[in-house]
Design a protein around this motif. Structure first.
Motif, mmCIF file in Angstrom:
data_model
loop_
_atom_site.group_PDB
_atom_site.id
_atom_site.type_symbol
_atom_site.label_atom_id
_atom_site.label_comp_id
_atom_site.label_asym_id
_atom_site.label_seq_id
_atom_site.Cartn_x
_atom_site.Cartn_y
_atom_site.Cartn_z
ATOM 1 N N VAL A 115 -27.783 10.635 30.756
ATOM 2 C CA VAL A 115 -28.356 10.157 29.509
ATOM 3 C C VAL A 115 -27.542 8.941 29.102
ATOM 4 O O VAL A 115 -26.338 9.058 28.839
ATOM 5 C CB VAL A 115 -28.296 11.222 28.399
ATOM 6 N N GLY A 116 -28.183 7.783 29.075
ATOM 7 C CA GLY A 116 -27.428 6.601 28.699
ATOM 8 C C GLY A 116 -28.135 5.316 29.034
ATOM 9 O O GLY A 116 -29.342 5.290 29.309
ATOM 10 N N PHE A 117 -27.343 4.207 29.022
ATOM 11 C CA PHE A 117 -27.870 2.856 29.191
ATOM 12 C C PHE A 117 -26.994 2.087 30.164
ATOM 13 O O PHE A 117 -25.804 2.388 30.340
ATOM 14 C CB PHE A 117 -27.890 2.107 27.854
ATOM 15 N N GLU A 139 -23.932 -3.448 26.958
ATOM 16 C CA GLU A 139 -23.366 -4.141 28.106
ATOM 17 C C GLU A 139 -22.616 -3.124 28.965
ATOM 18 O O GLU A 139 -21.805 -2.341 28.462
ATOM 19 C CB GLU A 139 -22.415 -5.240 27.654
ATOM 20 N N GLY A 140 -22.900 -3.144 30.263
ATOM 21 C CA GLY A 140 -22.264 -2.181 31.150
ATOM 22 C C GLY A 140 -22.886 -0.806 30.995
ATOM 23 O O GLY A 140 -24.017 -0.641 30.548
ATOM 24 N N ASP A 141 -22.097 0.222 31.392
ATOM 25 C CA ASP A 141 -22.588 1.596 31.334
ATOM 26 C C ASP A 141 -22.206 2.242 30.012
ATOM 27 O O ASP A 141 -21.040 2.231 29.604
ATOM 28 C CB ASP A 141 -21.989 2.436 32.473
ATOM 29 N N THR A 160 -30.808 -6.670 30.550
ATOM 30 C CA THR A 160 -30.014 -7.905 30.514
ATOM 31 C C THR A 160 -29.523 -8.300 31.894
ATOM 32 O O THR A 160 -28.833 -9.299 32.024
ATOM 33 C CB THR A 160 -28.818 -7.716 29.570
ATOM 34 N N SER A 161 -29.850 -7.485 32.896
ATOM 35 C CA SER A 161 -29.528 -7.820 34.286
ATOM 36 C C SER A 161 -30.620 -7.232 35.163
ATOM 37 O O SER A 161 -31.387 -6.369 34.713
ATOM 38 C CB SER A 161 -28.166 -7.243 34.680
ATOM 39 N N PRO A 162 -30.701 -7.659 36.397
ATOM 40 C CA PRO A 162 -31.768 -7.138 37.276
ATOM 41 C C PRO A 162 -31.710 -5.629 37.448
ATOM 42 O O PRO A 162 -32.728 -5.021 37.797
ATOM 43 C CB PRO A 162 -31.525 -7.874 38.601
ATOM 44 N N TYR A 163 -30.515 -5.046 37.264
ATOM 45 C CA TYR A 163 -30.381 -3.606 37.470
ATOM 46 C C TYR A 163 -30.216 -2.850 36.154
ATOM 47 O O TYR A 163 -29.638 -1.766 36.120
ATOM 48 C CB TYR A 163 -29.191 -3.322 38.384
ATOM 49 N N GLY A 164 -30.701 -3.426 35.069
ATOM 50 C CA GLY A 164 -30.603 -2.732 33.792
ATOM 51 C C GLY A 164 -31.527 -1.519 33.741
ATOM 52 O O GLY A 164 -32.619 -1.529 34.308
ATOM 53 N N TRP A 165 -31.088 -0.480 33.078
ATOM 54 C CA TRP A 165 -31.889 0.735 32.956
ATOM 55 C C TRP A 165 -31.460 1.538 31.735
ATOM 56 O O TRP A 165 -30.446 1.261 31.102
ATOM 57 C CB TRP A 165 -31.778 1.607 34.215
ATOM 58 N N TYR A 166 -32.282 2.504 31.412
ATOM 59 C CA TYR A 166 -31.893 3.522 30.440
ATOM 60 C C TYR A 166 -32.511 4.842 30.877
ATOM 61 O O TYR A 166 -33.529 4.861 31.572
ATOM 62 C CB TYR A 166 -32.325 3.156 29.016
ATOM 63 N N ASN A 208 -24.130 -5.631 13.883
ATOM 64 C CA ASN A 208 -25.117 -6.416 14.617
ATOM 65 C C ASN A 208 -25.766 -5.648 15.755
ATOM 66 O O ASN A 208 -26.473 -6.233 16.576
ATOM 67 C CB ASN A 208 -24.470 -7.688 15.169
ATOM 68 N N GLY A 209 -25.547 -4.323 15.835
ATOM 69 C CA GLY A 209 -26.203 -3.515 16.838
ATOM 70 C C GLY A 209 -25.559 -3.564 18.203
ATOM 71 O O GLY A 209 -26.204 -3.239 19.210
ATOM 72 N N ARG A 210 -24.273 -3.944 18.274
ATOM 73 C CA ARG A 210 -23.564 -3.968 19.561
ATOM 74 C C ARG A 210 -22.565 -2.813 19.616
ATOM 75 O O ARG A 210 -22.110 -2.319 18.577
ATOM 76 C CB ARG A 210 -22.824 -5.292 19.751
ATOM 77 N N ILE A 211 -22.235 -2.421 20.808
ATOM 78 C CA ILE A 211 -21.293 -1.317 20.982
ATOM 79 C C ILE A 211 -19.875 -1.817 20.681
ATOM 80 O O ILE A 211 -19.372 -2.732 21.343
ATOM 81 C CB ILE A 211 -21.364 -0.735 22.403
ATOM 82 N N LYS A 212 -19.268 -1.214 19.705
ATOM 83 C CA LYS A 212 -17.887 -1.562 19.350
ATOM 84 C C LYS A 212 -16.896 -0.722 20.121
ATOM 85 O O LYS A 212 -15.834 -1.194 20.522
ATOM 86 C CB LYS A 212 -17.703 -1.356 17.839
ATOM 87 N N ARG A 213 -17.255 0.519 20.330
ATOM 88 C CA ARG A 213 -16.376 1.423 21.070
ATOM 89 C C ARG A 213 -17.196 2.579 21.615
ATOM 90 O O ARG A 213 -18.116 3.060 20.981
ATOM 91 C CB ARG A 213 -15.280 1.960 20.154
#
Length: 1516
Positions: free
Chosen positions: A650-652, A676-678, A713-719, A863-868
């Protein structure tokens, strides 16, 4: 015999049945070949069943079973009777063959005799074939019985038709002799059996019940098992009709069972692959417009309509032809006549034409109405199915912020296919089902418009030309040349109608939003301003309504004048042309008059139906766009990496999400989530999502559920959100169904007692259920109105916990709970055995409370970004501990005290026990009997006084009398040719005819213009008093009445008053006068007809009484069952995300099917009742008209027959039905007036008075003094507050605390006099009981825990009536920290979606707080107004309130003790009583103080004490 002698044997009519038998045999062979050998046999099975028994008992049992399978004893008896008839006919044909053989000379057969014998032999074969088919129908299986039955019936019917042509028709003409008269006894016996077998039996034999879907048989529906005669005359309704009439009550359970082919499940099974674009794409079928799918689905019914329409057109012209020939016979004395007028000829043809037209019209409308009911069910199914698939979206294309729920019932068409400009508007589901579907159904008579009208026009031209010669061509040329004239006005009428609908939409939208925030309107004393705004919309709407009415009047006059002018031109030309016989005969005038009248009605139908067709096409396009182009929910869960365990992830990964990726940023928040990232959540553990208000925490859950637009945001992006383990979702704005508490928790899952009990205990619901008399069987009401916010939150949580889902998505479930209930949920539920091993993703602000049990924490920035993202950090925990005090409330002393009681609406504690069954919202009241006088009086009084009605009746009486004089004058004109020997001055008679015609039109126009003006005023008045009644209703009535019922009064019922009701009312007046005048005219011309005329009137009136009584009952049932469908749509759309998350779409679809069937049954019955009375009154009218025609022909002179008789008598007979229909239509639509009248008698608040106005200076201060105040939620409920007394000085800040259920919110409502109270409250020295409610509430501001917003902009929400400038509004936004929010910034022009769905709950609370700051009243009441914001924002808000409202009295209900520790005084409530009221320091120093115990039990008692004492030291 002649044909035989000439060698034309093949054209002999007696061979036609043989040809039919041969074609039938070929058809059966082809049919049997296609079915294959497996379907053969039935005979074998039957024989086996008969031969296999060893005893009489077994044989009898099998025979009984066989008879039962055939449809029962009655059906089986008719099958046997038909077999006997066919066998008898075969024997009679054999006897004829033998008799003819005996008459032939054996030594020399002539050709004619040989031909006769061959024909006789073929007749024997034809009858024998029919007997074999009849036998097969008895022995074969039931599912193929119809094939043999229909073939036998067709062959026998053709035999009967040929026999009638050969033997019955010659009896009707002069010199005719029956062709088979050689053996009269044999011939007429054969004819009798043919009529019985070929006509009577097929008409009266009942249909055996064969389920359309054998897997889902139902109780045999009367309609589905009725005979052909019972269907045509609607006899299957009579048991229901007379039972309902005798018992004086119509009940839904008594309505005939819905036929299989009308049931929603069957319709879905048959039409899903034809109509549903999504299903067609899944099957790889071509995408097409919805219209083509509907035409394919209803193809068989359309072709049946085509056949019936052709019969109707023929029947329409049989009457005029019969009148023409009959009068012509009288005029010529029978010279050169072919048909005998005195024996089943033209007189009987009058009866036959009327009955044939009645059967055709009733059959056509039966098929049309059946198709309309089925189409409505199908369209609602399609819209619902698409609604379950559509992506939730803001109703503003530029809104890109995340809705916290699917409260916005909208979908935005996808414009990726290049049709962006065409499909940019947002389609509202409620508009589709409430406006577009009914508009589509208004075009149900498609075949009538495109086939019957053209055929009637063509046949009319032919008939007039045949009767009047080429003079009719001149009249037709004039008519064709002037046809575009009404078309011009029709176009203007269409444009006006479009503008009117736009104004209606604006009014309904304003009204709907006002009703949705009616509690807030009453709290803010906005009733008068809202009424003014709605009435302004209403005035604009009625302006276009009046314009449309006048255009309709112009078009109506043109459709009368143009055919009349054409008729005048035709008659004038016919009379003046020298080379044509200048005698205007009665046969010419009265037969052609009916055709000119038909042309007039066709012209009216063309102009009227064309507009309906255009509107239907527009609505059909809207529905088609919704079905084919709406954005669907993104349900693809892609994991391209093979090294990941797809089942437990379960994730992004490198993903971003937006609500609208095409938002341009203008006036929109352009919100976007970025990963960004996993970002992988811990499987089987508890995962927290935290962050400031409006950072997108809820959007993370929406993204996982596929509700947002995914952009890698990349060719291998998924959720990824695996569905195999099941998903449960608890939404932040708790969503509950209008059902019992138990049903809301189970949510379709199987009931397990142990698990259910554990869920109640772990979710702290057991004490709450104890408060309700019906326990968990208590209905929660619409939107959970019987529950407090905490109870709804815990029921939503219990639903998720009870489910077997492996993944739980919980959106801020703790924000609506006090800290002790929250701790109970954390300790007993989230750490309980029911959650162990399940993956939990929890959005929360309560980090210190839940953090210790979390396996991972994800923190977002503004701003809807992952801080931690990762395991809990000690530093993060410590930081959160410093800014939040969630342990400063009372700790639970024992488990049974952990609950959220009925703090706001303790409806479960009714004293008289009337809710002991758990039912809160009573079924909508269903009136019985005829229309009540009170409703009629409401309408009459809205128009004006008695003088207006007398004047109107006089004008219309004069108009209709002139219409009668037109017919009389034409009779006098035709009679003049017989009585005046010196010639007839045609110009004189023509001029008088023109004067009468124009006078009739002028008088009618004067009456209609007067009526239109008064009717518009009446419509305005009815809406005003309804609006005033609802706006002045009590809070209790608002809470217990579903919004759908109220909205239906302002939409459907007001629409009926504006349109059909006022139209039917004037039509009823004019037709009543015309009926009376026509009856009088017939009686004056032939007084002997008084007795049969009265008999017809009495019988018609008696039928009308039964019909109108039952029809009203069915209409009320029909109206009441429409609301449950709309409510189901609304509830499903509101909980769309939850339904999809749980995968409960199928259960909701089945519930829709149940409601559709419950609605379709009275809908079909309602339409069939029209046909029931029409068939009987048509028969009555046909008998009367035929009798009058016979009397006038044989007992009156030709002149009297031409002057008064046939035309007037037939007109009177037709008027009876038209009058009944008009009276019924008026009474049926007046049911809407009755429903409006019911809402004028609801409970109301005190009306404002002059004595209740306060002095101009008031209020000079914000002091409040309460003396012995008690309060309850309704007059029959127990006290919630008891003898409360306190005194608050102006400018003081008072905190209100207490255990849940102690009456804190009730105190706030009591100060505003929103609920019944006793005792006295003084506001700035004046008793509030003596003040007008608007004066009181306009100077007190309350911010409820559940904030309410409306669609529009932030500006319209902060200042809905434009009372402040932008500087004040911006200051309020700045004070609540809604400005300067970085990328997520707002402005006054920021769009707000329906219910504020594009803002988080916390942001909505801040907007509501800003609205309160703008009001700047002397007293401000805050009821947990910051419960859903983060703690840092809460502290800033408290500082802003202190700064902005310096000098105002502030009373704050709060669970967070830190919020109110520096207040001037603390009020402690418990069980509805005031326990403590003093300064915080005084209460802390008081021994055995409840407030002190609350502080002592908190985790930060030292810090709280320091805050209180610093307040004393600072002295401010």
């Amino acid at each position: 015999m002649d044909s035989c002698s000439r060698g034309e044997t093949w054209w002999e009519p007696r061979l036609v049945p043989c040809y039919a038998a041969a074609l039938s045999a070929v058809f059966l062979i082809v049919w049997a070949t296609r079915r294959g050998t497996k379907h053969r046999p039935i005979r074998g099975d039957s024989n086996a069943s008969l031969d296999g028994g060893s005893g009489d008992h077994l044989l009898d049992t099998k025979l009984r079973r066989h008879v039962q399978h055939k449809g029962g004893k009655v059906v089986y008896t008719f099958h046997v009777l038909r077999l006997l008839c066919a066998a008898t006919l075969a024997i009679l044909a054999s006897a004829r063959f033998l008799l003819d053989s005996n008459h032939v000379d054996d030594t020399g057969l002539t050709m004619a005799a040989d031909c006769q014998l061959r024909i006789d032999l073929l007749g024997v074969i034809s009858y024998s074939y029919a007997a074999v088919l009849s036998l097969a129908a008895i022995v074969v299986q039931q599912n193929i019985t119809k094939v043999f039955t229909y073939n036998a019936g067709i062959v026998l019917l053709i035999q009967c038709c040929v026999f009638s042509w050969r033997n019955f028709w010659p009896l009707m003409i002069f010199g005719g002799v029956p062709a088979d008269s050689r053996y009269p006894g044999l011939t007429w016996t054969e004819g009798g059996f043919l009529v019985l077998a070929g006509v009577i039996i097929p008409l009266v034999i009942p249909e055996p019940y064969v389920p359309v879907d054998p897997q889902r048989p139902s109780k045999p529906p009367p309609e589905q098992t009725a005979s052909l005669a019972a269907i045509n005359f609607f006899y299957f309704l009579e048991p229901f009709m007379y039972k309902s009439f005798c018992e004086k009550i119509a009940q839904h359970e008594a309505i005939p069972v819905l036929a299989d082919y009308d049931q929603a499940a069957i319709l879905e099974m048959q039409g899903e692959k034809i109509l549903d674009p999504w299903q067609r794409r899944e099957l790889g079928l071509k995408d097409r417009h919805l219209l083509y799918g509907l035409m394919e689905f209803f193809g068989g019914q359309v072709w049946l309509q085509v056949f019936i329409v052709i019969v109707n057109v023929i029947a329409t012209f049989l009457g005029p032809i019969a009148i023409n020939r009959l009068l012509q016979y009288l005029e010529t004395g029978g010279k050169d006549a072919l048909v005998r007028p005195w024996y089943v000829a033209w007189i009987v043809l009058i009866f036959i034409s009327r009955m044939l037209f009645s059967l055709g019209e009733n059959g056509y409308l039966y098929v049309v109405n059946a198709m309309a009911v089925q189409a409505e069910s199908l369209l609602l199914q399609l819209i619902f199915a698409q609604s379950m698939r559509m992506r939730i979206s803001s109703p503003t294309s530029k809104d890109s912020a995340p809705p916290s729920s699917a409260a916005s019932a909208t979908g935005q068409p996808d414009s990726d296919d290049g049709e962006a400009k065409k499909c940019t508007s947002v389609i509202n589901v409620n508009t589709l089902i409430g406006a577009d579907v009914p508009t589509i159904l208004e075009a149900k008579e498609l075949v009538f418009f495109f086939l019957q009208l053209p055929l009637e026009v063509i046949a009319s031209v032919w008939f007039l030309t045949a009767v009047l010669g080429w003079s009719a061509v001149i009249g037709m040329i004039f008519l064709v040349a002037t046809v575009p004239l009404p078309g011009l006005f029709t176009k203007q009428m269409g444009d006006t109608q479009k503008m009117q609908m736009e104004k209606t939409d604006q009014r309904v939208k304003t009204m709907t939003e006002s009703l949705n925030i009616l509690r807030m309107i009453k709290m803010f004393a906005w009733e008068s301003m809202v009424r003014e705004r709605v009435q302004d919309r209403r005035a604009e709407e009625l302006l276009y309504t009046r314009r449309r009415r006048f255009l309709e009047l112009i078009v109506g006059n043109l459709t009368v004048l143009l055919p009349m002018a054409s008729m005048i031109i035709t008659y004038g030309t016919y009379a003046r042309c020298a080379h044509i016989n200048t005698l205007i005969l009665a046969s010419v005038v009265f037969s052609s008059m009916s055709i000119f009248d038909l042309l007039r009605m066709d012209l009216v139908a063309i102009t009227g139906d064309l507009n309906s067709m255009i509107n239907a096409k527009i609505s059909l396009d809207r529905v088609d766009n919704f079905l084919r182009k709406v954005k669907l929910s993104q349900r693809d869960f892609v994991l391209p990496h093979d090294d990941l365990d797809h089942g437990n992830v379960v994730g992004f990964h490198n993903a971003s999400f937006a609500w609208d990726p095409k938002a341009d940023g203008s006036n929109s928040r352009n919100f976007r989530l970025s990963f960004e990232g996993d970002i992988i959540f811990t499987w089987g553990g508890i995962n927290l999502i935290i962050g400031p208000t409006g950072c997108g925490k809820t959007s993370v859950l929406m993204a996982l559920l596929g509700e947002m637009h995914f952009q890698p945001t990349s060719p291998y992006g998924w959720y990824s959100l695996p569905r195999h383990a099941g998903i449960a979702y608890a939404v932040q704005e708790s969503w509950v169904m209008n059902a019992t508490i138990k049903d809301n928790i189970l949510f379709g899952s199987a009931y397990e007692e142990d698990r259910y009990s554990s869920v109640l205990q772990q979710c702290a619901l057991e004490p709450d259920l104890a408060l309700f008399a019906a326990g968990d069987e208590t209905e929660v009401g619409e939107k959970g109105i019987t529950l407090s916010g905490g109870q709804k939150a815990r029921i939503t949580l219990a639903r998720a916990i009870y489910s077997n889902a492996g993944i739980l998505l919980l959106d801020d479930i703790l924000s609506a709970l006090d800290v002790h209930t929250s701790r109970w949920i954390v300790e007993k539920c989230l750490q309980g055995e029911l959650v162990q091993g399940r993956t939990v993703i929890l959005v929360t602000h309560a980090l210190p409370l839940v953090g210790p049990i979390a396996n991972s924490i994800t923190e977002l920035d503004i701003n809807g970004r992952i801080k931690r993202h990762g395991p809990p950090a000690r530093q993060l925990m410590d930081s959160a501990k410093r800014v939040q005090d969630d342990s400063n409330e009372e700790r639970p002393q024992n488990g049974h005290e952990i609950h959220d009681a009925l703090d706001e609406k303790p409806d479960g504690k009714m004293a008289d026990g009337k809710l002991a069954d758990g039912k809160l919202v009573a079924d909508e009241e269903l009136a019985q009997g005829r229309l009540k006088w009170a409703a009629i009086e409401l309408l009459l009084s809205s128009y004006g006084g008695v003088a207006f009605w007398l004047l109107l009746v006089v004008v219309f009486f004069s108009s209709q009398l002139t219409d009668i004089m037109i017919t009389w004058w034409l009779g006098a004109w035709t009679s003049a040719y017989e009585t005046q020997s010196k010639g007839v001055p045609a110009a004189y008679y023509l001029a008088i005819f023109i004067v009468f015609s124009l006078s009739q039109t002028a008088l009618s126009t004067i009456g209609n213009v007067t009526y239109i003006y008064r009717s518009i005023g009446a419509c305005r008045r009815v809406h005003e008093i309804l609006m005033e009644s609802v706006m002045s209703s009590t809070l209790r009535w608002i809470d217990t009445t579903p919004r759908g019922r109220i909205i239906s009064r302002f939409t459907q019922d007001i629409r009926d008053v504006d349109g059909p009701l006022t139209k039917y009312f004037v039509i009823f007046i004019t037709r009543s006068i015309l009926l009376l005048l026509k009856f009088s005219a017939v009686m004056v011309g032939s007084p002997i007809l008084l007795l049969p005329g009265l008999l017809v009137a009495i019988v018609g009136f008696s039928l009308g009484q039964v019909y109108l009584y039952v029809q009203m009952g069915v209409k009320r049932i029909h109206s009441n069952w429409k609301s449950p469908i709309y409510n189901h749509f609304s509830a499903a759309i509101a909980g769309l995300v939850s339904i999809r998350a749980y995968g409960a779409q199928e259960e909701f679809k089945l519930e829709l099917f149940r409601r559709l069937d419950a609605y379709s049954a009275p809908s079909r019955c309602f339409q069939n009742l029209h046909r029931w009375v029409a068939s009987r009154v048509d028969t009555l009218g046909a008998v009367f008209a035929t009798g009058v025609a016979a009397y006038l022909v044989y007992f009156k002179s030709e002149q009297e027959a031409g002057r008064t008789g046939l035309n007037m008598a037939i007109g009177f007979a037709g008027m009876i039905l038209w009058w009944l229909r008009t009276a019924n239509s008026m009474e049926i639509t007046a049911n809407s007036l009755e429903r409006i009248r019911d809402y004028l008698e609801i409970d109301h608040e005190a009306k404002p008075s002059e004595a209740g106005k306060p002095p101009a200076y008031w209020p000079a201060s914000g002091s409040i003094r309460v003396e012995n105040m008690s309060a309850k939620y309704s007059e029959d409920s127990p006290l919630v507050l008891q003898d409360v007394t306190f005194d608050v000085k102006s400018g003081e800040r008072v905190g209100i605390v207490g255990r849940t259920g102690s009456g804190k919110s009730t105190l706030a409502l009591s100060l505003l006099r929103l609920i019944p109270t006793s005792g006295e409250v003084y506001f700035d020295g004046l008793p509030t009981s003596s003040l007008n409610l608007d004066s009181l509430r306009g100077n007190l501001t309350i911010i409820p825990q559940e904030p309410v917003l409306v669609s529009g902009t932030l500006r319209t929400n902060l200042d809905p009536f434009d009372q402040e400038d932008d500087a004040v509004l911006n200051d309020a936004l700045r004070a609540t920290r809604l400005l300067d929010r970085g990328e997520n910034n707002m402005s006054l022009d920021t769009m707000v979606s329906d219910a504020g769905g594009n803002f988080s709950v916390g942001e909505r609370q801040l907007i509501a707080l800003a609205r309160a700051l703008i009001r700047n009243t002397r007293v401000l009441l805050l009821d947990e107004a910051t419960a859903s914001v983060d703690h840092e924002t809460d502290n800033i808000i408290q500082e802003s309130i202190r700064r902005e409202l310096n000098g105002a009295t502030l009373m704050t209900i709060a669970h967070r003790l830190r919020t109110i520790m520096d207040y001037d005084k603390i009020m402690v409530l418990d069980a509805g009583k005031l326990i403590e009221f003093d300064t915080p320091v005084a209460l802390l120093d008081k021994k055995d103080s409840l407030f002190k115990s609350l502080v002592e039990e908190s985790g930060d008692r030292d810090e709280l004490k320091t805050i209180a004492r610093q307040r004393v030291v600072s002295g401010s």
